[in-house]
Scaffold this motif. Structure first.
Motif: not given
Length: 181
Positions: A107-133
């Motif tokens: 929906i063209e909100k990349p900053e919110k996307a980054f926030d979601a990925y970063d929040e996920g990486l805080k909980k799952f720091p080894n999640a390669g899929m989040l680095f990919l996204e």
């Protein structure tokens, strides 16, 4: 005697069918909903998933699958609404954050996307899929210099996740130094 055995068997079968728990019914509805999703019948799938939620409230699986059905239906705002509430569920996984971030990106909100990925990486720091996204958001912007380190970090943190290797190799293959590909 034969009639008695048949009658007893019939009563036993009926008892077992009616003894099915709400959880078992909800799981069956969820499996049927996934089949409907695969067949492209998204609205019908969502209806079954809502029935599953009502039968067995509080389970992560039913609500997550419902959010995914909305995603398939390109109802990204509906997906986001569901997933934002589901983030605090104890069974939340890195896939939730992947789907949430992807929905924001679409929906063209990349900053919110980054926030979601970063929040996920805080909980799952080894999640390669989040680095990919995260890298893919930069890839779409043609900002390959920011995408590559994310793919490389994904390789470092989750060496078994192949998509980061693929994206990094594509970038190297199209660079001034294709030998790395």
């Amino acid at each position: 005697m034969r009639k008695a055995v048949i009658a007893f068997s019939l009563v036993l079968v009926c008892t077992q069918v009616s003894a099915q728990t709400n959880e078992e019914k909800a799981i069956k509805k969820t499996k049927d909903a996934i089949d409907l999703m695969d067949a492209g019948l998204i609205k019908e799938s969502i209806k079954l998933l809502e029935e599953a939620e009502a039968l067995d409230p509080g389970k992560f699986m039913y609500t997550y699958e419902k959010s995914y059905a909305h995603y398939i239906d390109k109802d990204y705002k509906g997906t986001i609404k569901i997933l934002e509430k589901l983030k605090s569920h104890p069974d939340a996984s890195e896939r939730l954050y992947q789907l949430l971030g992807n929905s924001y990106d679409l929906i063209e909100k990349p900053e919110k996307a980054f926030d979601a990925y970063d929040e996920g990486l805080k909980k799952f720091p080894n999640a390669g899929m989040l680095f990919l996204e995260k890298g893919n958001v930069y890839w779409e912007k043609k900002d390959y210099g920011k995408a590559l380190p994310l793919y490389e970090k994904g390789i470092e943190m989750d060496p078994a996740f192949p998509s980061n290797y693929y994206r990094a190799a594509l970038l190297y293959a199209n660079s001034d130094n294709p030998i790395w590909a």
